[in-house]
Design an enzyme around this catalytic site. Structure first.
Site, mmCIF file in Angstrom:
data_model
loop_
_atom_site.group_PDB
_atom_site.id
_atom_site.type_symbol
_atom_site.label_atom_id
_atom_site.label_comp_id
_atom_site.label_asym_id
_atom_site.label_seq_id
_atom_site.Cartn_x
_atom_site.Cartn_y
_atom_site.Cartn_z
ATOM 1 N N GLU A 1 31.287 26.510 -28.553
ATOM 2 C CA GLU A 1 29.887 26.336 -28.154
ATOM 3 C C GLU A 1 29.090 26.373 -29.443
ATOM 4 O OE1 GLU A 1 26.223 27.466 -28.094
ATOM 5 O OE2 GLU A 1 27.028 29.302 -27.203
ATOM 6 N N CYS B 1 20.832 29.479 -28.693
ATOM 7 C CA CYS B 1 21.425 28.143 -28.786
ATOM 8 C C CYS B 1 20.848 27.193 -27.749
ATOM 9 C CB CYS B 1 22.943 28.227 -28.664
ATOM 10 S SG CYS B 1 23.508 29.096 -27.195
#
Length: 478
Positions: A249, A283
């Protein structure tokens, strides 16, 4: 409250063989609050051996017992929420309320994935003849090397540790050096819950050396990373030589599309509250705001008003709503992105500089930029800080093209009252996750991850465990 941290290898806490350590700083004060061990290749070899032995022991534990152990870990984390949150706030600067919320979310990962351990269903496929049986079973991939980021120092490693253990794998977790204490507390909870020696190992030190050493080992069969796109690409190259299973990720640059039928003021309040969470170091942070030209004034005005009203300070201070950036790199990036945008014609609507009342720490004011051109660096590069660029659009196809123009594809957001627009935009945005009139996407029961250069694989949800499993097909003649 913060303490020096040892390595955890084979069920035992201990020092690095070299005796070397590294400092951990409080980003709100720039003071040293603790030290971590600087692992050597010899220490890593011990961790690899321990993980190999731990895998052999842990994979034979029944899924029901694995699940029970993981739920016990979740319970211990919840019992220790105040302690873990204080450690987290000290090492990251995030407000204490946010730290407590993240600690609870980390516990949720262990609970959810502990339950998923019992729900790894295979397949029975009808044979072509009466005397054949076809089956697909799932088995743990093996030893996992996992690398986590500093912005969510409990939740991110929890996703990896819990999924690996639920699948029957062992794991070597390497947290970010800026914020290792939260992860250490998760490992401590695993130890106290009776997870067998070697099933979980914790190493700290020089990141690139640790990554190269672990990933190049034949013992490691799976790599999981949360980090920047350049780091992810480097790790992918390292894993390719051993053809290792990889999930990652990576970064994002979340587009937000506010259509003209949405409540612009309410959307601005939701966006501002989410944008400045964890000082913008998220994020999936909303980080490019495309607002219909008819709604721009109301949206931008309210967004800037909310930003100016936020209380900035150290995470343990009363009433603080936004803490510091995690390191001086982030502070310098915020400054340069604002300067670049303003030089290209953007309007500074709020913030734009370090607070005048803070002479220490990596603080930057909640900042809002208006009418930002698409060629500004902040519209192209992930800001990962408390700077919100707002621009306008007039046409659906135009805004979708602009929103999808970057190589990132983690999360995107849509504000509209139209089911038609919500459906179309959700399907057309090139991202792994979409929020419609909602921005808090992460939850244990849903898959988390992106597409394009934002990564591969998913963490959490019923899909999260599968990145730690390998399917095996069995054909039997009876």
């Amino acid at each position: 409250m913060y303490r020096d941290l040892d390595l955890y290898i084979g069920g035992v806490w201990g020092k690095a063989s070299s005796g070397g350590t590294r400092d951990v700083l409080d980003p709100a004060t720039e003071e040293v609050v603790g030290r971590i061990q600087d692992a050597t290749p010899q220490d890593l070899d011990r961790a690899l051996q321990a993980a190999e032995e731990g895998f052999r022991a842990w994979k034979s534990v029944s899924t029901w017992e694995r699940g029970a152990k993981l739920r016990q870990v979740a319970g211990l984390i919840r019992e220790r929420v105040d302690t873990i949150a204080e450690i987290m706030s000290t090492e990251t600067g995030k407000p204490l309320a946010e730290a407590k919320g993240e600690t609870g979310a980390a516990a949720d990962q262990f609970e959810w994935l502990g339950e998923e351990a019992r729900r790894v269903y295979g397949q029975t496929i009808p044979g072509r003849t009466p005397d054949t049986r076809l089956q697909v079973i799932y088995q743990p991939v093996g030893v996992v090397a996992a690398f986590s980021a500093w912005n969510f120092p409990a939740l991110l490693p929890a996703r990896k540790i819990a999924a690996a253990l639920a699948a029957g794998c062992s794991i070597i977790i390497k947290p970010a050096g800026e914020a290792p204490g939260s992860c250490a507390e998760l490992v401590r909870a695993c130890h106290d819950a009776g997870i067998p020696a070697g099933a979980v190992n914790f190493v700290t030190g020089q990141s690139s050396m640790i990554a190269r050493h672990l990933i190049s080992s034949d013992v490691v069969r799976k790599v999981s990373v949360t980090g920047s796109v350049p780091v992810g690409k480097e790790i992918l190259h390292l894993a390719a030589d051993g053809v290792k299973k990889v999930s990652m990720e990576l970064g994002g640059h979340g587009p937000v599309i506010v259509f003209d039928d949405a409540d612009a003021v309410k959307a601005a309040e939701t966006c501002a509250a989410t944008k400045f969470r964890n000082c913008g170091q998220v994020c999936i942070s909303p980080s490019r705001f495309y607002v219909h030209e008819r709604s721009y004034d109301a949206f931008a005005g309210r967004f800037a008003e909310v930003a100016r009203g936020l209380k900035v300070g150290g995470g343990l201070e009363d009433g603080v709503q936004m803490g510091p950036l995690a390191n001086p790199r982030g502070l310098e990036t915020a400054k340069t992105l604002v300067e670049d945008a303003v030089s290209r014609g953007a309007e500074l609507l709020a913030g734009g500089k370090p607070p005048s009342d803070r002479n220490r720490g990596y603080f930057f004011e909640p900042t809002v930029l208006g009418r930002v051109p698409d060629d500004a660096r902040i519209m192209i590069e992930e800001p990962f800080g408390p700077v919100a660029p707002i621009t306008t659009f007039s046409d659906y196809d135009e805004v979708m093209r602009r929103a999808n123009s970057l190589p990132f594809g983690l999360a995107g957001y849509v504000f509209t009252g139209s089911l038609n627009l919500a459906t179309r935009a959700s399907e057309d945005l090139e991202v792994g996750m979409v929020g419609v009139n909602e921005m808090l996407l992460a939850t244990a029961e849903a898959p988390f991850g992106g597409i394009k250069e934002s990564g591969m694989g998913r963490e959490g949800g019923s899909l999260g465990i599968h990145d730690y499993l390998e399917p095996k097909y069995v054909k039997m003649k009876i």
